[in-house]
Design a protein around this motif. Sequence first.
Motif, PDB file in Angstrom:
ATOM      1  N   TRP A  19       0.742  -1.226  -0.054  1.00 11.12           N
ATOM      2  CA  TRP A  19       0.139   0.023  -0.058  1.00 11.12           C
ATOM      3  C   TRP A  19       0.894   1.258   0.067  1.00 11.12           C
ATOM      4  CZ3 TRP A  19      -4.665   0.932  -1.633  1.00 11.12           C
ATOM      5  CH2 TRP A  19      -5.600  -0.348  -1.427  1.00 11.12           C
ATOM      6  N   ARG A  20       1.976   1.356   0.622  1.00  7.90           N
ATOM      7  CA  ARG A  20       2.942   2.502   0.735  1.00  7.90           C
ATOM      8  C   ARG A  20       3.270   2.748  -0.793  1.00  7.90           C
ATOM      9  NH1 ARG A  20       1.909   5.926   3.060  1.00  7.90           N
ATOM     10  NH2 ARG A  20       1.968   6.989   1.214  1.00  7.90           N
ATOM     11  N   ARG A  21       3.867   1.765  -1.412  1.00  7.88           N
ATOM     12  CA  ARG A  21       4.171   1.902  -2.671  1.00  7.88           C
ATOM     13  C   ARG A  21       3.248   2.285  -3.664  1.00  7.88           C
ATOM     14  NH1 ARG A  21       6.887  -2.852  -1.301  1.00  7.88           N
ATOM     15  NH2 ARG A  21       5.526  -4.087  -2.534  1.00  7.88           N
ATOM     16  N   LYS A  22       2.192   1.444  -3.556  1.00  7.22           N
ATOM     17  CA  LYS A  22       0.782   2.221  -4.362  1.00  7.22           C
ATOM     18  C   LYS A  22       0.517   3.725  -4.049  1.00  7.22           C
ATOM     19  CE  LYS A  22      -3.123   2.026  -6.534  1.00  7.22           C
ATOM     20  NZ  LYS A  22      -3.076   2.632  -7.693  1.00  7.22           N
ATOM     21  N   LEU A  23       0.342   4.247  -2.870  1.00  5.77           N
ATOM     22  CA  LEU A  23       0.139   5.596  -2.828  1.00  5.77           C
ATOM     23  C   LEU A  23       1.010   6.372  -2.955  1.00  5.77           C
ATOM     24  CD1 LEU A  23      -1.990   4.471   0.692  1.00  5.77           C
ATOM     25  CD2 LEU A  23      -2.724   5.184  -1.685  1.00  5.77           C
ATOM     26  N   ASP A  24       2.473   5.853  -2.760  1.00  6.40           N
ATOM     27  CA  ASP A  24       3.374   6.713  -2.981  1.00  6.40           C
ATOM     28  C   ASP A  24       3.410   7.178  -4.583  1.00  6.40           C
ATOM     29  OD1 ASP A  24       4.402   7.213  -0.537  1.00  6.40           O
ATOM     30  OD2 ASP A  24       6.003   5.928  -0.679  1.00  6.40           O
ATOM     31  N   LYS A  25       3.279   6.027  -5.502  1.00  9.37           N
ATOM     32  CA  LYS A  25       2.998   6.053  -7.003  1.00  9.37           C
ATOM     33  C   LYS A  25       2.079   7.159  -7.072  1.00  9.37           C
ATOM     34  CE  LYS A  25       4.646   1.795  -8.298  1.00  9.37           C
ATOM     35  NZ  LYS A  25       4.244   0.371  -8.870  1.00  9.37           N
ATOM     36  N   ASN A  26       0.984   7.006  -6.715  1.00 11.22           N
ATOM     37  CA  ASN A  26      -0.399   8.074  -6.893  1.00 11.22           C
ATOM     38  C   ASN A  26       0.136   9.568  -6.791  1.00 11.22           C
ATOM     39  OD1 ASN A  26      -1.966   5.623  -7.161  1.00 11.22           O
ATOM     40  ND2 ASN A  26      -3.141   6.094  -5.533  1.00 11.22           N
ATOM     41  N   ILE A  27       0.765   9.542  -5.590  1.00  7.04           N
ATOM     42  CA  ILE A  27       1.518  11.180  -5.236  1.00  7.04           C
ATOM     43  C   ILE A  27       2.235  11.601  -6.191  1.00  7.04           C
ATOM     44  CG2 ILE A  27       2.623  12.436  -3.566  1.00  7.04           C
ATOM     45  CD1 ILE A  27       1.257  10.542  -1.517  1.00  7.04           C
ATOM     46  N   ASP A  28       3.397  10.598  -6.718  1.00  7.95           N
ATOM     47  CA  ASP A  28       4.263  10.939  -7.902  1.00  7.95           C
ATOM     48  C   ASP A  28       3.489  11.248  -9.180  1.00  7.95           C
ATOM     49  OD1 ASP A  28       6.184  10.647  -5.964  1.00  7.95           O
ATOM     50  OD2 ASP A  28       6.955   8.459  -6.782  1.00  7.95           O
ATOM     51  N   ARG A  29       2.703  10.347  -9.522  1.00 10.51           N
ATOM     52  CA  ARG A  29       1.875  10.551 -10.704  1.00 10.51           C
ATOM     53  C   ARG A  29       1.204  12.146 -10.575  1.00 10.51           C
ATOM     54  NH1 ARG A  29      -0.948   6.217 -10.736  1.00 10.51           N
ATOM     55  NH2 ARG A  29      -2.778   7.298  -9.805  1.00 10.51           N
ATOM     56  N   ASP A  30       0.653  12.333  -9.359  1.00 11.68           N
ATOM     57  CA  ASP A  30      -0.013  13.670  -9.428  1.00 11.68           C
ATOM     58  C   ASP A  30       0.949  14.833  -9.763  1.00 11.68           C
ATOM     59  OD1 ASP A  30      -2.520  12.239  -8.701  1.00 11.68           O
ATOM     60  OD2 ASP A  30      -2.237  13.019  -6.568  1.00 11.68           O
ATOM     61  N   ARG A  31       2.044  14.618  -9.019  1.00 11.49           N
ATOM     62  CA  ARG A  31       3.010  15.657  -9.341  1.00 11.49           C
ATOM     63  C   ARG A  31       3.491  15.585 -10.745  1.00 11.49           C
ATOM     64  NH1 ARG A  31       6.517  13.728  -5.720  1.00 11.49           N
ATOM     65  NH2 ARG A  31       5.383  14.738  -4.231  1.00 11.49           N
ATOM     66  N   GLU A  32       3.680  14.671 -11.462  1.00  8.89           N
ATOM     67  CA  GLU A  32       4.013  14.581 -13.024  1.00  8.89           C
ATOM     68  C   GLU A  32       3.195  15.388 -13.755  1.00  8.89           C
ATOM     69  OE1 GLU A  32       4.667  10.537 -14.042  1.00  8.89           O
ATOM     70  OE2 GLU A  32       6.372  10.164 -12.909  1.00  8.89           O
ATOM     71  N   THR A  33       1.808  15.098 -13.451  1.00  8.73           N
ATOM     72  CA  THR A  33       0.588  15.199 -14.075  1.00  8.73           C
ATOM     73  C   THR A  33       0.577  17.117 -14.158  1.00  8.73           C
ATOM     74  OG1 THR A  33      -0.602  13.501 -13.949  1.00  8.73           O
ATOM     75  CG2 THR A  33      -1.711  15.471 -14.414  1.00  8.73           C
TER      76      THR A  33
END
Length: 125
Positions: free
Chosen positions: A63-77
């Motif tokens: 879950w930590r990896r999954k949620l961190d990826k979401n945050i990174d994706r938001d930043r990239e977007t």
Amino acid sequence: MAIRRLLHATGHRYRLHRKVPGMARRTIDIAFPGPKVAVFVDGCFWHGCPQHATQPRANKDWWRRKLDKNIDRDRETTERLSAEGWTVLRFWEHESPEAVARRVAVAVELKKANGQKGATNDGGE
């Protein structure tokens, strides 16, 4: 829905779930293509709200990896849209719909008044 209703009631017309240019499977929640204003309403759990995010106990590392990826994706977007001249506004799901709608309306009107020049980031990031 409440934010959209408030915007519509004040005469602001928008597009829903517009694709982010050059980024597969990413969409803007509420898009104003003319003035290039992108609005995202992020869920507290899925996007890591500093006030309300919770950490699942089971399968913690996954879950930590999954949620961190979401945050990174938001930043990239956000970075991608900003680079293309969009004003990116991010809000948390718990924010007042009235306050969000007011901030969005102001951003849209400012972009229209300024001839759609300049990108800024604002909102609940």
